[in-house]
Design an enzyme around this catalytic site. Sequence first.
Site, PDB file in Angstrom:
ATOM      1  CG  HIS A 237     -12.979  -8.926  16.820  1.00  0.00           C
ATOM      2  ND1 HIS A 237     -12.508 -10.001  16.087  1.00  0.00           N
ATOM      3  CD2 HIS A 237     -14.010  -8.387  16.078  1.00  0.00           C
ATOM      4  CE1 HIS A 237     -13.201 -10.093  14.965  1.00  0.00           C
ATOM      5  NE2 HIS A 237     -14.108  -9.134  14.937  1.00  0.00           N
TER       6      HIS A 237
ATOM      7  CB  CYS B  20     -18.846  -2.750  21.887  1.00  0.00           C
ATOM      8  SG  CYS B  20     -20.305  -1.734  21.703  1.00  0.00           S
TER       9      CYS B  20
ATOM     10  CE  LYS C 188     -17.413  -6.438  25.544  1.00  0.00           C
ATOM     11  NZ  LYS C 188     -17.033  -5.821  26.789  1.00  0.00           N
TER      12      LYS C 188
ATOM     13  CB  CYS D  44     -14.997 -10.631  11.654  1.00  0.00           C
ATOM     14  SG  CYS D  44     -15.208  -8.857  11.829  1.00  0.00           S
TER      15      CYS D  44
HETATM   16  N1  COA Z   1     -14.910  -3.540  26.393  1.00  0.00           N
HETATM   17  C1  COA Z   1     -14.475  -3.193  27.619  1.00  0.00           C
HETATM   18  N2  COA Z   1     -13.857  -2.027  27.896  1.00  0.00           N
HETATM   19  C2  COA Z   1     -13.649  -1.196  26.875  1.00  0.00           C
HETATM   20  C3  COA Z   1     -14.047  -1.501  25.576  1.00  0.00           C
HETATM   21  C4  COA Z   1     -14.697  -2.721  25.350  1.00  0.00           C
HETATM   22  N3  COA Z   1     -15.144  -3.029  24.153  1.00  0.00           N
HETATM   23  N4  COA Z   1     -13.687  -0.497  24.745  1.00  0.00           N
HETATM   24  C5  COA Z   1     -13.077   0.406  25.516  1.00  0.00           C
HETATM   25  N5  COA Z   1     -13.048  -0.014  26.793  1.00  0.00           N
HETATM   26  C6  COA Z   1     -12.569   0.749  27.930  1.00  0.00           C
HETATM   27  C7  COA Z   1     -11.236   1.384  27.704  1.00  0.00           C
HETATM   28  O1  COA Z   1     -10.177   0.646  28.274  1.00  0.00           O
HETATM   29  C8  COA Z   1     -11.401   2.703  28.435  1.00  0.00           C
HETATM   30  O2  COA Z   1     -11.262   2.480  29.838  1.00  0.00           O
HETATM   31  P1  COA Z   1     -10.552   3.592  30.765  1.00  0.00           P
HETATM   32  O3  COA Z   1     -11.423   4.823  30.615  1.00  0.00           O
HETATM   33  O4  COA Z   1     -10.606   2.959  32.108  1.00  0.00           O
HETATM   34  O5  COA Z   1      -9.196   3.753  30.202  1.00  0.00           O
HETATM   35  C9  COA Z   1     -12.836   3.063  28.208  1.00  0.00           C
HETATM   36  O6  COA Z   1     -13.507   1.817  28.033  1.00  0.00           O
HETATM   37  C10 COA Z   1     -13.076   3.964  27.015  1.00  0.00           C
HETATM   38  O7  COA Z   1     -12.262   3.499  25.967  1.00  0.00           O
HETATM   39  P2  COA Z   1     -12.110   4.197  24.569  1.00  0.00           P
HETATM   40  O8  COA Z   1     -10.974   3.548  23.865  1.00  0.00           O
HETATM   41  O9  COA Z   1     -12.091   5.682  24.755  1.00  0.00           O
HETATM   42  O10 COA Z   1     -13.441   3.780  23.880  1.00  0.00           O
HETATM   43  P3  COA Z   1     -13.972   4.267  22.490  1.00  0.00           P
HETATM   44  O11 COA Z   1     -15.199   5.070  22.756  1.00  0.00           O
HETATM   45  O12 COA Z   1     -12.896   4.869  21.668  1.00  0.00           O
HETATM   46  O13 COA Z   1     -14.386   2.893  21.794  1.00  0.00           O
HETATM   47  C11 COA Z   1     -16.120   1.322  21.336  1.00  0.00           C
HETATM   48  C12 COA Z   1     -15.298   2.021  22.424  1.00  0.00           C
HETATM   49  C13 COA Z   1     -17.000   0.279  22.011  1.00  0.00           C
HETATM   50  C14 COA Z   1     -16.979   2.340  20.562  1.00  0.00           C
HETATM   51  C15 COA Z   1     -15.135   0.618  20.329  1.00  0.00           C
HETATM   52  O14 COA Z   1     -14.295  -0.270  21.046  1.00  0.00           O
HETATM   53  C16 COA Z   1     -15.887  -0.145  19.255  1.00  0.00           C
HETATM   54  O15 COA Z   1     -16.390   0.441  18.308  1.00  0.00           O
HETATM   55  N6  COA Z   1     -15.927  -1.474  19.330  1.00  0.00           N
HETATM   56  C17 COA Z   1     -16.530  -2.305  18.311  1.00  0.00           C
HETATM   57  C18 COA Z   1     -15.488  -2.701  17.273  1.00  0.00           C
HETATM   58  C19 COA Z   1     -16.119  -3.368  16.092  1.00  0.00           C
HETATM   59  O16 COA Z   1     -17.064  -2.887  15.498  1.00  0.00           O
HETATM   60  N7  COA Z   1     -15.569  -4.515  15.694  1.00  0.00           N
HETATM   61  C20 COA Z   1     -16.087  -5.261  14.578  1.00  0.00           C
HETATM   62  C21 COA Z   1     -17.146  -6.163  15.030  1.00  0.00           C
HETATM   63  S1  COA Z   1     -17.942  -6.982  13.706  1.00  0.00           S
END
Ligand code: COA
Length: 389
Positions: free
Chosen positions: A336, A210, A332, A84
């Site tokens: 990212h 997340c 957030k 990252c």
């Molecule tokens: N913040 C805000 N809203 C989010 C979001 C986030 N991080 N991620 C998804 N959403 C919203 C989507 O728009 C969707 O909204 P809707 O139902 O109104 O359409 C809903 O939340 C569900 O989204 P979805 O894509 O199905 O979520 P997911 O379960 O596939 O993934 C996480 C969500 C948080 C698990 C995923 O974004 C994640 O793993 N993030 C971390 C990424 C990471 O590890 N990066 C490296 C960091 S070092």
Amino acid sequence: MAGATVVGVGMTEFGVHGKTLPELFADAAFPALDDAGVEQDELDAFYFGNAMSGLSENDTHLAPKVATHIGMTDVPFQRFEDACATSANAFKNAVQAVGAGVHDTVLVGGVERCTPETGMETPEMTRVFASASHRQYEQPSGLTFPGVFALLTKRHMHEYGTTEEQLAEVAVKNHYHGNMNDRAHFGGDKTVEEVLDGPVVADPFRLMDCCPFSDGASAVVVTSDGLGDSFGAEGVDVTGVGHGVDAVPLADKDSLPETKSARDGAHEAYDDADVTPGDVDFAEIHDCFTGAEVLATEALGFFEDGEGGPAAAEGKTRLGGEVPVNPSGGLKAKGHPIGATGTAQITELTEQIRGEVGERQVEDARTGVAHNLGGDSGTTVITVMEERA
Ligand code: COA
């Protein structure tokens, strides 16, 4: 003194894009060149960041392909990969190269696609990201990045009593800031209750703790201090850079919540810039998860150890607070796209110090800090930028 000046910035909206990596990067690079008023034949090098395209897009040796697409095959180009912290490291190397007189003017940036546009849904992309954890000791246990930062944060909660409500305040604040950024992936007014009602991703993190998976690109033009007034745009000086490191896997670290790489990188950058944490007007912090922001505000010296959570809950890191953190919305809310995140932070620092960001403007923003952390904090690049004297 780092001895470099940023004279142009550009970035795409972070979110979901149907473009190829070179096309997406062009959408950041050309605006950065236009902003600087720099012609391509005035550039001496191209430092390019991308973290995951080998795994996520079956696309390696990307620098020449991107350089060809943007018409930059007459100068040396190279790719940087530091999870990252990828484009912050590309930027640090460019700053040091112009500071050392190796190059005069360099285009630096990064691009990444992490959304289902790549053909990978959340489970597959989570596995791709987890390649940055330790191959022998962490990956076999199923550790993924929400889990890595959950472990760091749980330890912080154990040692200092940091609460889930305090973490939720970070999410609420960054969504509030992101609402004012039209390049952010997510805006929306959230409440602490909404964050705490969300589904658990990795205890103590819920969905709104997340950062999302995003596509996007960012680019900046950096030149030597001496040439900082030679281009069209107002230059912003890079006065300090620091590159902190720590052992990986997590089990080899002396402390989890201290994030040694961030502390060492901050000391180096503050020394380089001859500033203290009290001189910092605002910061862009690597808030991949809400807990990461709390830990970083302590590592950067804004608050004593254990005070990062209460400070967030008291609004000290909000716009108008003691030290606004992530006025862009941070990872957030802004999103990212990992290889693009570092130079996107530099873009926000530059635009804030120039006073160009409208309603999310930090008052009297003269000195800003960027904190870009790679992997499970094995690498952290810290940058100090200041209004040009
Ligand atoms: N913040 C805000 N809203 C989010 C979001 C986030 N991080 N991620 C998804 N959403 C919203 C989507 O728009 C969707 O909204 P809707 O139902 O109104 O359409 C809903 O939340 C569900 O989204 P979805 O894509 O199905 O979520 P997911 O379960 O596939 O993934 C996480 C969500 C948080 C698990 C995923 O974004 C994640 O793993 N993030 C971390 C990424 C990471 O590890 N990066 C490296 C960091 S070092």
